[in-house]
Design a protein around this motif. Structure first.
Motif, PDB file in Angstrom:
ATOM      1  N   UNK A 164       0.638  58.248  44.997  1.00  0.00           N
ATOM      2  CA  UNK A 164       0.683  56.784  45.046  1.00  0.00           C
ATOM      3  C   UNK A 164       2.081  56.304  45.407  1.00  0.00           C
ATOM      4  N   UNK A 165       2.142  55.360  46.315  1.00  0.00           N
ATOM      5  CA  UNK A 165       3.417  54.819  46.783  1.00  0.00           C
ATOM      6  C   UNK A 165       3.331  53.297  46.720  1.00  0.00           C
ATOM      7  N   UNK A 166       4.371  52.643  47.212  1.00  0.00           N
ATOM      8  CA  UNK A 166       4.396  51.192  47.161  1.00  0.00           C
ATOM      9  C   UNK A 166       4.833  50.641  48.508  1.00  0.00           C
ATOM     10  N   UNK A 167       4.165  49.615  48.960  1.00  0.00           N
ATOM     11  CA  UNK A 167       4.546  48.939  50.189  1.00  0.00           C
ATOM     12  C   UNK A 167       4.446  47.437  49.962  1.00  0.00           C
ATOM     13  N   UNK A 168       5.485  46.722  50.336  1.00  0.00           N
ATOM     14  CA  UNK A 168       5.491  45.270  50.191  1.00  0.00           C
ATOM     15  C   UNK A 168       5.994  44.654  51.482  1.00  0.00           C
TER      16      UNK A 168
END
Length: 246
Positions: A164-168
């Protein structure tokens, strides 16, 4: 204790052959006395070694922050392209330095360089799950659910299951991306999995260590003692600001 030629080589004074000639020529002194024997044993911390009157300063371990420019490879040597080690001055060339992990040839930003293998492994070991923050400029339409898709753990074209990663989305064509892995071209491949092509990519931080904005591309500086511990922080410095909790 170490051989004089090893000490001089570590501090960038030349090859073993060159150092032998340097000593034979009377250019090297140990505690104020000319030393013509390059194999002599010296204490790098207690003996005063100088070359033509210039003091030789020994550091066993070196820790550098580099603002990696595009067009250089994260390697110690390469037959086709310039390397990040080649960006450093001569005094570092004999110290056994290597990049901690890697950035793609056209990726810019924070790259650590050291000769401390234990320290480097502590940063790159997969089980550490250290946040790495990237700023990406992309071509294509950013999906409205890009954050959810990154957080769910993308499956890439070759079957790789990403953590799981994060993108904004931070602009019309910009994303801030946080990953805890470092697979080959991973950020670019993750973006491709959601229909985007990365046109520019910069790494901003590793753990809590942030790229020094005063460093121009290709510039570097030593890390402070306190900064050496920051990559081991499991939380990135933009987490609270962006509410980017993994």
């Amino acid at each position: 204790m170490m051989r004089l030629d090893k000490l001089l080589g570590h501090t960038g004074w030349g090859t073993r052959k060159e150092l032998k000639e340097l000593c034979k020529g009377g250019h090297v002194t140990v505690n104020g006395t000319v030393c013509r024997d390059s194999s002599r044993k010296v204490d790098p911390f207690a003996d005063a070694v100088a070359v033509d009157g210039e003091a030789v300063v020994y550091e066993e371990h070196i820790y550098l922050m580099l603002n990696k420019p595009a067009g250089v490879v994260s390697a110690t040597e390469d037959n086709l392209s310039p390397t990040v080690i080649g960006l450093l001055p001569q005094k570092y060339q004999g110290a056994g330095l290597f990049p901690v992990g890697r950035l793609d040839k056209d990726t810019t930003g924070l790259l650590l360089i050291t000769n401390d293998g234990v320290w480097a492994h502590g940063i790159t070991a997969p089980k550490k799950h250290t946040d790495k923050v990237y700023e990406a400029v992309v071509a294509g339409t950013i999906p409205d659910d890009v954050g959810e898709r990154f957080a769910s753990g993308l499956v890439l074209a070759d079957g790789l299951h990403c953590l799981p990663a994060r993108a904004e989305q931070t602009g019309e064509d910009r994303l801030t991306i946080v990953v805890q892995e470092g697979k080959f071209h991973q950020v670019k491949r993750m973006c491709a999995a959601v229909g985007l092509r990365v046109t520019k990519l910069q790494r901003r931080s590793i753990g809590a260590l942030v790229l020094d904005e005063a460093l121009q591309p290709g510039d570097f500086r030593p890390l402070t003692e306190a900064e050496r511990e920051l990559p081991f922080s499991s939380k990135n410095p933009f987490q609270q600001e962006k509410n980017m909790v993994l």
